[in-house]
Design an enzyme around this catalytic site. Structure first.
Site, PDB file in Angstrom:
ATOM      1  N   HIS A  58      77.971 -52.450  49.360  1.00 23.35           N
ATOM      2  CA  HIS A  58      77.958 -53.409  48.245  1.00 23.35           C
ATOM      3  C   HIS A  58      78.633 -52.525  47.261  1.00 23.35           C
ATOM      4  O   HIS A  58      78.239 -53.009  45.879  1.00 23.35           O
ATOM      5  CB  HIS A  58      76.771 -53.967  48.019  1.00 23.35           C
ATOM      6  N   ASP A  69      68.129 -56.038  40.807  1.00 23.59           N
ATOM      7  CA  ASP A  69      68.200 -57.321  40.668  1.00 23.59           C
ATOM      8  C   ASP A  69      68.337 -58.123  42.165  1.00 23.59           C
ATOM      9  O   ASP A  69      67.919 -59.252  42.351  1.00 23.59           O
ATOM     10  CB  ASP A  69      69.152 -57.899  39.738  1.00 23.59           C
ATOM     11  N   GLU A  88      64.647 -57.708  30.668  1.00 21.44           N
ATOM     12  CA  GLU A  88      65.981 -57.245  30.975  1.00 21.44           C
ATOM     13  C   GLU A  88      66.790 -57.980  29.649  1.00 21.44           C
ATOM     14  O   GLU A  88      66.458 -59.183  29.820  1.00 21.44           O
ATOM     15  CB  GLU A  88      66.483 -57.658  32.381  1.00 21.44           C
TER      16      GLU A  88
END
Ligand SMILES: Cc1cc2nc3c(=O)[nH]c(=O)nc-3n(C[C@H](O)[C@H](O)[C@H](O)COP(=O)(O)OP(=O)(O)OC[C@H]3O[C@@H](n4cnc5c(N)ncnc54)[C@H](O)[C@@H]3O)c2cc1C
Length: 397
Positions: free
Chosen positions: A111, A174, A285
């Site tokens: 990723h 996340d 956040e």
């Protein structure tokens, strides 16, 4: 009489000299190519529990990543089934010396955005196939419980395993469908970092295969330099084969809140205020919403459906907005107290009043929220560009 060295050979001899130089250089080149062409067969002789693959499909797959911007074609993929598979392969390459030009890249879940887990003409080590360590939670009489995991384990699996013991890692990203080795090679940052530091600050011990093929245990106190180099080291200082991750008691529920600001200073003041207050929230956040449509459409699709009506009517007039995302962890019996506390903290903030979105979800639903959005997006035929936007937290509208 003094002769110029070349004149010793005469005109004809200069021709022979050139001939021999060319012959000599082409011998070196042939020998070099011979070495290169022999690399795969020398690799094939390695005693492995897992296997090396040279098939085109695997090579093509390993030459791509989430970013889809760089494609470096490797020579082979190692699917390790033991730590010694990785150690033997790296030792073999080390022994070949520099002239082999072979490089190695560990690949987690692929990723990355810019080819970090790829290598041109080298060997990609597919860490997800390294399942040698059973996930092992240590809780007994331990003030700092931990879980030992393979470097190629996905964080989502670690979450489910540690929850079986009522425990959870303290710091997250996340998105949880990433590997331990992949995020520890970066930092692993999310809304818990203000409290616990990034994921790399929540590791007690690592097992590493070094660049010479040695298997080394390290921690703050043992081989500290290696430990600190590998954490955040983008795979350049060794390969993480096992990590000991610190745990804490897991909550069952999460109060999940989003509020919007149009004024940047008000936004940062509130964020700083909450971060410096003790125990106000467990997750904080902030992010920017570049809002081109004036309507907050995707905003809601990435959140839980129980938004208050007033918030769905909010019109942003295409302005750039700032979002504060907050979460408070709790267990069922604490619900009333938590609601009161959250209300008190929110009453001190200067967000746009009609943009208070709040909901209650399970701890797992909260942590795995981005994956849920990913599935929704893919089911609607999201392209790689959409998914890249999604990677930038899917919060633009
Ligand atoms: C949708 C999405 C959401 C994201 N959200 C966050 C976020 O909230 N917070 C955050 O911090 N990051 C986030 N990221 C970034 C993510 O943490 C990195 O891209 C991470 O590297 C991906 O992990 P991976 O398992 O796919 O690793 P890969 O992309 O496969 O590898 C990444 C790097 O780590 C190295 N590596 C992999 N495994 C090992 C190992 N076992 N030992 C040594 N080196 C290794 C590779 O060689 C490479 O350099 C997100 C990425 C995506 C795509």
């Amino acid at each position: 009489m003094k002769h110029h060295p070349i004149s010793l050979f005469g005109q004809h001899n200069i021709f022979f000299l050139k001939f021999f130089i060319i012959l000599f250089l082409s011998c070196i080149a042939t020998r070099f190519n011979f070495c290169l062409s022999n690399i795969p067969s020398s690799l094939k002789t390695l005693p492995l529990v897992g296997h090396l693959s040279f098939d085109e499909l695997s090579l093509t797959k390993a030459s791509r990543d989430f970013g889809n911007r760089y494609q470096y074609h490797p020579m082979a993929i190692l699917y390790p089934n033991s730590v010694s598979d990785i150690a033997n392969t790296i030792k073999h390459i080390w022994n070949m010396g520099h002239s082999s030009h072979l490089t190695v890249a560990a690949r987690g879940h692929g990723h990355s955005l810019s080819g970090q887990a790829q290598t041109h003409g080298g060997i990609v080590i597919n860490m997800e196939s390294l399942k040698v360590y059973e996930m092992n939670v240590d809780v007994i009489g331990n003030d700092s419980p931990y879980i030992d995991v393979s470097g190629g384990e996905l964080w989502i699996n670690i979450l489910h395993e540690s929850l079986r013991y009522g425990l959870t890692p303290r710091s997250w990203t996340d998105y949880l469908h990433l590997t331990v080795g992949g995020t520890l090679s970066n930092a692993g940052v999310s809304g818990q970092a203000f409290k616990h530091g990034p994921q790399i600050s929540n590791v007690q011990q690592l097992e590493i295969v070094t660049g010479t093929g040695e298997v080394v245990n390290c921690s703050k106190d043992q081989n500290g330099e290696l430990f600190h180099s590998v954490l955040g080291g983008l795979g350049q200082f060794g390969i993480i084969t096992r990590a000991r991750i610190l745990l804490e008691p897991a909550p069952s529920m999460v109060k999940w809140i989003r509020v919007l600001y149009s004024d940047f200073t008000a936004f940062t003041n509130d964020q700083e205020r909450l971060i410096s207050e003790e125990n106000a929230f467990d997750y904080i956040e902030g992010f920017v919403i570049i809002n081109r449509t004036g309507l907050l459409n995707n905003w809601r699709s990435s959140f839980n459906p129980q938004d208050p009506l007033q918030a769905t009517h909010f019109k942003s007039d295409g302005k750039t907005l700032f979002c504060l995302e907050l979460a408070k962890y709790f267990n069922f019996q604490e619900m009333d107290i938590v609601n009161q506390e959250v209300e008190r903290h929110l009453s001190h903030l200067n967000y746009i009043q009609s943009t208070l979105f709040q909901t209650e979800v399970t701890y797992v639903e909260f942590l795995d929220r981005v994956h849920v959005s990913e599935i929704k997006l893919r089911s609607k035929g999201g392209t790689i560009e959409h998914l890249l936007l999604f990677q930038m937290k899917i919060f633009s509208t």
